[in-house]
Every structure is written in C-alpha cells, then in structure tokens.
Enzyme design. Structure first.
Site, PDB file in Angstrom:
ATOM      1  N   SER A  87       0.846  -1.189   0.000  1.00  4.80           N
ATOM      2  CA  SER A  87       0.000   0.000   0.000  1.00  4.80           C
ATOM      3  C   SER A  87       0.884   1.242   0.000  1.00  4.80           C
ATOM      4  CB  SER A  87      -0.914   0.003   1.216  1.00  4.80           C
ATOM      5  OG  SER A  87      -0.254   0.616   2.302  1.00  4.80           O
ATOM      6  N   LYS A  88       0.230   2.374  -0.216  1.00 11.25           N
ATOM      7  CA  LYS A  88       0.969   3.636  -0.282  1.00 11.25           C
ATOM      8  C   LYS A  88       1.702   3.919   1.019  1.00 11.25           C
ATOM      9  CE  LYS A  88      -1.273   5.675  -4.086  1.00 11.25           C
ATOM     10  NZ  LYS A  88      -1.586   6.807  -4.879  1.00 11.25           N
ATOM     11  N   ARG A  89       1.276   3.273   2.076  1.00 12.88           N
ATOM     12  CA  ARG A  89       1.951   3.505   3.358  1.00 12.88           C
ATOM     13  C   ARG A  89       3.295   2.782   3.447  1.00 12.88           C
ATOM     14  NH1 ARG A  89      -3.272   3.183   4.821  1.00 12.88           N
ATOM     15  NH2 ARG A  89      -3.112   0.938   5.041  1.00 12.88           N
TER      16      ARG A  89
ATOM     17  N   HIS B 211       6.961   3.388  -2.988  1.00 12.71           N
ATOM     18  CA  HIS B 211       7.119   4.670  -3.694  1.00 12.71           C
ATOM     19  C   HIS B 211       8.205   4.590  -4.756  1.00 12.71           C
ATOM     20  CE1 HIS B 211       4.238   6.800  -1.256  1.00 12.71           C
ATOM     21  NE2 HIS B 211       4.610   5.950  -0.318  1.00 12.71           N
TER      22      HIS B 211
END
Ligand code: GLU
Length: 487
Positions: A254-256, A261
């Site tokens: 996930s983006k977390r 990234h």
C-alpha cells in the site's frame, strides 16, 4: 491488428511501484508487437488530481525510459490525452447513451436504495434498478421539480464472460453487477464512463491493468457493447489483469509502505534498468532459472499470456540484488557518468566539477566501480577524497572502536612514521612501507594493522582499497589526517 495499449494513471499522490509495473507490461507488450503505447492522464477527479503528482509520474517514466508514442508532450491523433480536456466527448457520449436507452436517469437517493434493500431482504449490494423503467412523463415531471438524478447504465441480464489474457475465462453473473452511475448528479462524468469512452476513441486493443480493477471489467464490457451500438466503439478490447503485489505480512503493498514509492528508487541511486528488471519479475519470468535480463531481452520475450495470475511478493532485498547485477554489468565510465548527478546532489562534488576533481574522480573510479550496488554508494565511498580538509570527519563510532584504543593509536603512530619516508608516493610503495612497519615489525595481522589507518584517513571502516586510497589522497592530506587521529 495494430496493437494499441495504454497506461492511464490518475495523478493522485506519489507514483506507486504497482503503477510502474503496469506501465512496464503495457510498454513491453506494445514494443514486442510493434504496437503503440498510449499515455493518458485520468485527471477527472479534480479534487484529488495534482500537478505535483502528474510531474512525478512523467519524470519517472522519462527516467525509466518507458517512452510513449502518444500522450503528454508527444501529442497524437486521438488527443487530448488529459481527461480534464475531453469533457465534450463525455457529455456527448452520455447524451447518446441516454437517448438510445442504454442509460437512464435515476432519481433515487442512497437512503431510499438502502431502505428498499433492507425491506426486501436482498443480499445484493448496490442499486436495485428501481428507475429502470420510468416512463417519459414521470422523468419529465421529476426533472421539472428539479429532482437531482444520475445516469445509470442498464446492465444486460444473464452473465458476462471474457477470456482474460492472464487469468483465463472469467464470468460474472450480472444480477450481482447492478446498474451503475456514469456521472455525478452535477453532470461530472465518472471513471466508469470516461475510461471506456477514451479506450474506445483511442482504439485501445488490449487493456492490461491491475487485478484491483477486475470487478469493473464486466461493467465496462457492457458499456462497450452500448458504445458499439451508438457508433463510438468499434470493438471491445481484450483484457488482462496483472496480479496483486504483496508487501510485508502478505498484505497488499500500500501507499503507506515505503518500498511502494517508485521515485524513492531513483533518489536512492537504483538504475532504471535494475528497477524495471525487478518489477518485471512481479508476475513474469524470462526463464525458470534466470532473473537478470535487459529491457531489450524482455521486449523480445514478453508474452502477456505468460504472466502468472498468483499474487507476487515485493522483496526489497531481491530488488537490491537485481540492481547490483545491473551495476556490475556497466563499465567504469558508465558508472561514473551515471553517478555524477548523485555526487553533485549529495555535495560530494561541486557543480560544475573542477578539473582537478574531475581528474581525481577518473583515477578513483576503477577502485570503486566493482564495489557499488547503487549509484549513491559511489559518493559514500569517495567522499573522503573530495571533502574540504576542514570538513573531514571520522565516523565517531568507528573512531572510538578502532582508532582511539591503545593498539589503534600505536598503529596510527607507526603508520605515520613509516609513511613519512615513502618516496615516491605510490600505492606500491605505501603498501611496502605499511606491510613492513605494521605487519612485519609490529607482528599484526593485516586486518588489525590496516583498520585504524583506514578509519583515520577515509573516515570509516568501509573504503576503497587502502593503499590506492592513500595514493589518491596524497601525502600531505594522508599524513595530516593520521596526525589528527593521534590523541
Ligand atoms: N486511472 C485508473 C487507475 O489509475 C486506470 C484504470 C485502468 O487502467 O483502466 O487506476
């Protein structure tokens, strides 16, 4: 058929490795088939789309070398390639879908839909088709009252089946796929409408995208049929859904998760070909026993039907190892050229680089090129050579452990005395002098003998080879650093 595929990111937030994996597979598919890779920006969600995110995606694609044939900065016959500039096309498509009866206005509120579902005891979530068959007068009357409405697509009865290029045959019963909204009550078109309308106008032949979009495919296939009926689409594309990318603990990346990234890899000095090679392995393999390959080899071999539908696990260690393999394939000159922007960014070198530093860099690179796994590691290893003398610092922990001890001090003193007499100042002579003074005369093991010297002159325990480092650093700076290390 001329293959046309697309990458259609929504510019919201920082680009995710999953997005890049999707871009890569589309790109490789297009290049393999001599087709067209379209880059379309899905910025219909005005609140969430940002310029920053768009710029980051474009920068990343350029850095990776995933070139597009149509899209931002390139143009093309089916533009504009920003959904925010295609409003008229969507309004027209919507009007025609309503006109032909493929869509109908729905006046229900969410509360009304939910109340009916509870009352009927139905397990099917979502819309129940209540407004499907309103007659023209009722619609006109509701409109006259100013009741808000959303257009919904009339889903066909029965089932929708397609032959997924990755997953094989997939079937959805349409009784579980309710009529869905194509636009907001204020007229703003939704993803559900604009994505297939664009794919139709852009003549996209294969939609290759993440598995998270699998459930929107039966709806889109129904919409394609309607778009064909009204003359907007010529055909329904084929679909292939790429496997989920899992992170730690077998949860969807996930983006977390920091490793999600994509830009971070560039910032940390990964090679684009290293990152792409790793991302290719998230669902695809060139051969059972082979992990490292070039982009050209991937293009030659890529077949979407070989993609494994099972979830892929993102493994940062493996990503680093693949990158290291690509680093080791590059020549010293190439590593130098690619490391230069990082050396400047990290303040190891000035910008522009002085001629003296340039020369020193070229002399030093052969000693580090084989040791680095990422481009930023060049600076980690060579900083000691370029740092202005007043800014040179020794890692405090290494100093305490290796230099400040009684033995360390004795070694540094003996090295200083031996190096004073070295003439000429060459790695070979430095080697002889230090061997003699530390290993033969003091009777130390090489590791024990050279550690304190290394820390004193390079600032840490990991450095390029010691004698060459001393030669490159020069007599004066070497001796003054040794002297400074004597407590
Ligand atoms: N804009 C969509 C997304 O980023 C693209 C969906 C698609 O590829 O169809 O998820």
């Amino acid at each position: 058929m001329n293959v046309r595929v697309r990458m259609a990111p929504s510019p919201t937030g920082s680009p995710h490795v999953g997005m890049i994996r999707t871009a890569l597979f589309n790109w490789a598919f297009a290049r393999h088939h001599g087709g067209t890779f379209v880059f379309r920006i899905e910025d219909t969600d005005k609140e969430r789309s940002t310029r920053e995110s768009l710029d980051a995606i474009i920068d990343l694609m350029r850095w990776l070398g995933l070139d597009w044939d149509e899209g931002p900065g390139v143009g093309g016959p089916y533009g504009p390639y920003f959904q925010s500039e295609r409003g008229e096309l969507y309004a027209d498509a919507l009007a025609r879908l309503l006109e032909a009866g493929h869509a109908y206005p729905c006046f229900c509120t969410n509360d009304e839909v939910e109340a009916r579902r509870k009352a009927s005891g139905s397990k099917v979530m979502g819309y129940d088709g209540f407004c499907r068959n309103l007659d023209a007068e009722t619609i006109a009357a509701y409109n006259a009252e100013g009741r808000p409405s959303v257009p919904r697509l009339r889903m066909p009865d029965g089932s929708i089946t397609w032959n997924d290029l990755v997953r094989g045959e997939v079937t959805f019963e349409t009784k579980f796929v309710p009529d869905y909204a194509l636009a907001r009550a204020n007229g703003d078109p939704l993803y559900t409408l604009v994505n297939p309308v664009d794919d139709a106008y852009m003549k996209i032949t294969h939609v290759l995208r993440g598995e998270d979009l699998l459930s929107s495919t039966p709806r889109q296939i129904a919409l394609y049929a309607a778009l064909q009926d009204i003359g907007i689409a010529e055909f329904t594309p084929e679909f292939g859904h790429l496997p989920y990318v899992m992170g730690e603990g077998n949860k969807k990346l996930s983006k977390r998760d920091p490793e999600a990234h994509a830009l971070a890899y560039r910032d940390q000095g990964f090679l684009p070909e290293g990152l792409l090679n790793y991302l290719a392995l998230l669902g695809w393999a060139i051969a059972a026993d082979r992990d490292v390959f070039s982009l050209e080899e991937m293009v030659d071999a890529f077949d979407i039907r070989d993609v494994n539908p099972n979830p892929a696990r993102f493994d940062l260690k493996k990503c680093e190892a693949i990158n290291a393999s690509h680093m080791h394939r590059l020549s010293t000159e190439e590593i130098t050229r690619r490391a230069l922007p990082y050396l400047k960014r990290d303040g190891v070198l000035t910008d522009p680089v002085s001629p003296a530093d340039q020369q020193l860099l070229e002399l030093a690179m052969p000693f580090v090129a084989e040791r680095v796994n990422k481009l930023t590691e060049v600076g980690d290893l060579l900083r000691f050579l370029f740092v202005p003398e007043q800014d040179f610092v020794v890692d405090p922990a290494d100093k305490e452990k290796v230099v400040d001890t009684e033995d360390g001090q004795a070694v540094v003193q003996a090295a200083y005395d031996a190096l004073l007499r070295v003439e000429p100042w060459s790695a070979a002579r430095i080697n002889d002098a230090l061997q003699e003074a530390l290993v033969e005369e003091m009777g130390l093991k090489p590791r024990v003998a050279f550690g304190p010297v290394r820390v004193a002159v390079t600032g840490k325990r990991v450095s390029p080879p010691l004698f060459e480092s001393l030669e490159l650093l020069g007599r004066e700076r070497s001796l003054s650093r040794l002297q400074a290390a004597l407590g």
